[in-house]
Design an enzyme around this catalytic site. Structure first.
Site, PDB file in Angstrom:
ATOM      1  N   ALA A  66      51.748 -28.998  26.761  1.00  0.00           N
ATOM      2  CA  ALA A  66      50.729 -27.949  26.727  1.00  0.00           C
ATOM      3  C   ALA A  66      50.466 -27.649  25.251  1.00  0.00           C
ATOM      4  O   ALA A  66      51.312 -27.935  24.391  1.00  0.00           O
ATOM      5  CB  ALA A  66      51.236 -26.711  27.458  1.00  0.00           C
ATOM      6  N   GLY A 111      54.540 -30.267  29.222  1.00  0.00           N
ATOM      7  CA  GLY A 111      53.497 -30.331  30.250  1.00  0.00           C
ATOM      8  C   GLY A 111      53.029 -31.757  30.527  1.00  0.00           C
ATOM      9  O   GLY A 111      52.536 -32.046  31.616  1.00  0.00           O
ATOM     10  N   GLU A 134      61.015 -27.919  25.975  1.00  0.00           N
ATOM     11  CA  GLU A 134      60.574 -26.524  25.878  1.00  0.00           C
ATOM     12  C   GLU A 134      61.621 -25.599  25.277  1.00  0.00           C
ATOM     13  O   GLU A 134      61.284 -24.614  24.623  1.00  0.00           O
ATOM     14  CB  GLU A 134      60.158 -25.993  27.261  1.00  0.00           C
TER      15      GLU A 134
HETATM   16  N1  COA Z   1      50.417 -28.789  21.150  1.00  0.00           N
HETATM   17  C1  COA Z   1      49.533 -28.699  20.144  1.00  0.00           C
HETATM   18  N2  COA Z   1      49.391 -29.638  19.214  1.00  0.00           N
HETATM   19  C2  COA Z   1      50.189 -30.702  19.278  1.00  0.00           C
HETATM   20  C3  COA Z   1      51.142 -30.869  20.287  1.00  0.00           C
HETATM   21  C4  COA Z   1      51.234 -29.850  21.264  1.00  0.00           C
HETATM   22  N3  COA Z   1      52.083 -29.928  22.300  1.00  0.00           N
HETATM   23  N4  COA Z   1      51.795 -32.038  20.079  1.00  0.00           N
HETATM   24  C5  COA Z   1      51.254 -32.583  18.988  1.00  0.00           C
HETATM   25  N5  COA Z   1      50.278 -31.791  18.496  1.00  0.00           N
HETATM   26  C6  COA Z   1      49.442 -32.006  17.311  1.00  0.00           C
HETATM   27  C7  COA Z   1      50.180 -31.725  16.022  1.00  0.00           C
HETATM   28  O1  COA Z   1      50.189 -30.346  15.724  1.00  0.00           O
HETATM   29  C8  COA Z   1      49.363 -32.543  15.052  1.00  0.00           C
HETATM   30  O2  COA Z   1      48.164 -31.844  14.782  1.00  0.00           O
HETATM   31  P1  COA Z   1      47.632 -31.714  13.239  1.00  0.00           P
HETATM   32  O3  COA Z   1      47.385 -33.142  12.822  1.00  0.00           O
HETATM   33  O4  COA Z   1      46.383 -30.906  13.358  1.00  0.00           O
HETATM   34  O5  COA Z   1      48.734 -31.076  12.468  1.00  0.00           O
HETATM   35  C9  COA Z   1      48.967 -33.764  15.867  1.00  0.00           C
HETATM   36  O6  COA Z   1      49.083 -33.366  17.241  1.00  0.00           O
HETATM   37  C10 COA Z   1      49.849 -34.968  15.643  1.00  0.00           C
HETATM   38  O7  COA Z   1      51.194 -34.585  15.899  1.00  0.00           O
HETATM   39  P2  COA Z   1      52.409 -34.789  14.844  1.00  0.00           P
HETATM   40  O8  COA Z   1      53.462 -33.792  15.156  1.00  0.00           O
HETATM   41  O9  COA Z   1      51.872 -34.809  13.459  1.00  0.00           O
HETATM   42  O10 COA Z   1      52.858 -36.274  15.246  1.00  0.00           O
HETATM   43  P3  COA Z   1      54.324 -36.890  15.028  1.00  0.00           P
HETATM   44  O11 COA Z   1      54.175 -38.344  15.303  1.00  0.00           O
HETATM   45  O12 COA Z   1      54.893 -36.491  13.727  1.00  0.00           O
HETATM   46  O13 COA Z   1      55.226 -36.237  16.181  1.00  0.00           O
HETATM   47  C11 COA Z   1      55.727 -35.469  18.413  1.00  0.00           C
HETATM   48  C12 COA Z   1      54.972 -36.508  17.534  1.00  0.00           C
HETATM   49  C13 COA Z   1      55.261 -35.685  19.828  1.00  0.00           C
HETATM   50  C14 COA Z   1      57.237 -35.718  18.293  1.00  0.00           C
HETATM   51  C15 COA Z   1      55.391 -34.033  17.930  1.00  0.00           C
HETATM   52  O14 COA Z   1      53.986 -33.912  17.844  1.00  0.00           O
HETATM   53  C16 COA Z   1      55.900 -32.955  18.831  1.00  0.00           C
HETATM   54  O15 COA Z   1      57.073 -32.658  18.846  1.00  0.00           O
HETATM   55  N6  COA Z   1      54.982 -32.321  19.612  1.00  0.00           N
HETATM   56  C17 COA Z   1      55.318 -31.200  20.474  1.00  0.00           C
HETATM   57  C18 COA Z   1      56.052 -31.668  21.696  1.00  0.00           C
HETATM   58  C19 COA Z   1      56.448 -30.482  22.551  1.00  0.00           C
HETATM   59  O16 COA Z   1      57.255 -29.653  22.213  1.00  0.00           O
HETATM   60  N7  COA Z   1      55.835 -30.428  23.758  1.00  0.00           N
HETATM   61  C20 COA Z   1      56.116 -29.411  24.710  1.00  0.00           C
HETATM   62  C21 COA Z   1      55.089 -28.356  24.643  1.00  0.00           C
HETATM   63  S1  COA Z   1      55.328 -27.212  26.002  1.00  0.00           S
END
Ligand code: COA
Length: 260
Positions: A66, A111, A134
């Site tokens: 999400a 999500g 989460e």
């Molecule tokens: N919500 C909002 N934005 C998100 C997102 C999320 N769940 N997951 C990734 N993004 C965005 C990042 O903020 C970034 O945006 P920006 O370029 O404007 O800063 C973009 O997507 C790319 O993500 P980034 O974190 O730079 O990629 P990465 O390869 O370094 O890492 C992940 C990949 C998946 C490990 C990392 O994005 C992450 O941990 N995301 C959240 C996962 C999470 O906790 N999900 C559960 C949510 S309930």
């Protein structure tokens, strides 16, 4: 219907629904959730569509969760509404009358993992990573993940993944039954479409009743499930496709199902 955050293409009776926010790793903001709900409502009554393949845009993510920028603003009142709305939309997918295959092409986190869990079949690419991280954000899975993951991979494993937030790679996901197949990323979508087309050629009513029968196994006792199974079996016996399928076998010819 025009969508902003999803792509919807219908090919040979299969709808390919792609979450399309690759710059945000296909994170589910509220606009995307609305469109997801509208798309499934539209597909439910579209007679051209027999199966749905759900995937994410780009090579990195199915859905990275999400949208955390929206989660950040929640409080105790709208937090409940947020979770209930997500649950309603994912229940719509779980109870969909046509098979929904998740083609998980990268991160399926939070999500995103819950979205995959609500689909009927999950296949994934070699680089896929699943997880319910989460706890790292101070919340728990709220779109049905605590329930669906527990039922699918058992309570001990689900508890470990939900409490540690550890990610699950594709091979481990296959081993524990979270997914049913792994393919190189370049092949994944075609394999999903192939599977969808294969199911699309079966008797439509039988497929729909089979989904209902299998899904209820999570909810009721084995005896209640069997009573339900017998009723659904009886419904199939009243269809034209049942006559066609059994007659075709006896006449040593290929069945020509009409979804009637
Ligand atoms: N919500 C909002 N934005 C998100 C997102 C999320 N769940 N997951 C990734 N993004 C965005 C990042 O903020 C970034 O945006 P920006 O370029 O404007 O800063 C973009 O997507 C790319 O993500 P980034 O974190 O730079 O990629 P990465 O390869 O370094 O890492 C992940 C990949 C998946 C490990 C990392 O994005 C992450 O941990 N995301 C959240 C996962 C999470 O906790 N999900 C559960 C949510 S309930």
């Amino acid at each position: 219907m025009n969508y902003k955050n999803i792509l919807l293409e219908i090919k040979n009776n299969t709808a390919i629904l792609t979450i399309n926010r690759p710059d945000k790793l296909n994170a589910l903001n509220s606009g995307t959730m609305d469109e997801l709900e509208k798309a499934f409502i539209e597909l439910e009554t579209n007679e051209e569509v027999r199966t749905v393949v759900l995937t994410g845009s780009g090579e990195k993510a199915f859905v990275a969760g999400a949208d955390i920028s929206e989660i950040n603003k929640l409080d105790m009142i709208n937090g409940k509404e947020f979770a209930e709305r997500g649950q309603r939309i994912f229940n719509l997918i779980e109870n969909f009358n046509k098979p929904v295959i998740a083609a998980v092409n990268g991160f399926a986190l939070g999500g995103g993992c819950e979205l995959a869990l609500s689909c009927h079949i999950r296949i994934a690419s070699e680089n896929a990573k699943f997880g319910q991280p989460e706890v790292n954000l101070g919340i728990i899975p709220g779109y049905g993940g605590t329930q669906r993951l527990t039922r699918l991979i058992n309570s001990g494993r689900a508890m470990e993944y939900i409490l540690t937030g550890d990610l699950i790679d594709a091979n481990e996901a296959l081993r524990i039954g979270l997914i049913s197949k792994v393919y190189p990323q370049i092949e994944l979508l075609n394999k999903a479409i192939e599977m969808a087309n294969k199911i699309g050629l079966k008797a439509g009513h039988a497929v729909t009743e089979a989904i209902k029968a299998v899904k209820i196994a999570d909810q009721v006792s084995a005896r209640e499930g069997q009573i339900y199974e017998a009723s659904l079996f009886a419904i199939c016996c009243g269809t034209e496709d049942f006559k066609e399928g059994t007659s075709a076998f006896l006449e040593k010819r290929k069945a020509n199902f009409k979804n009637k």
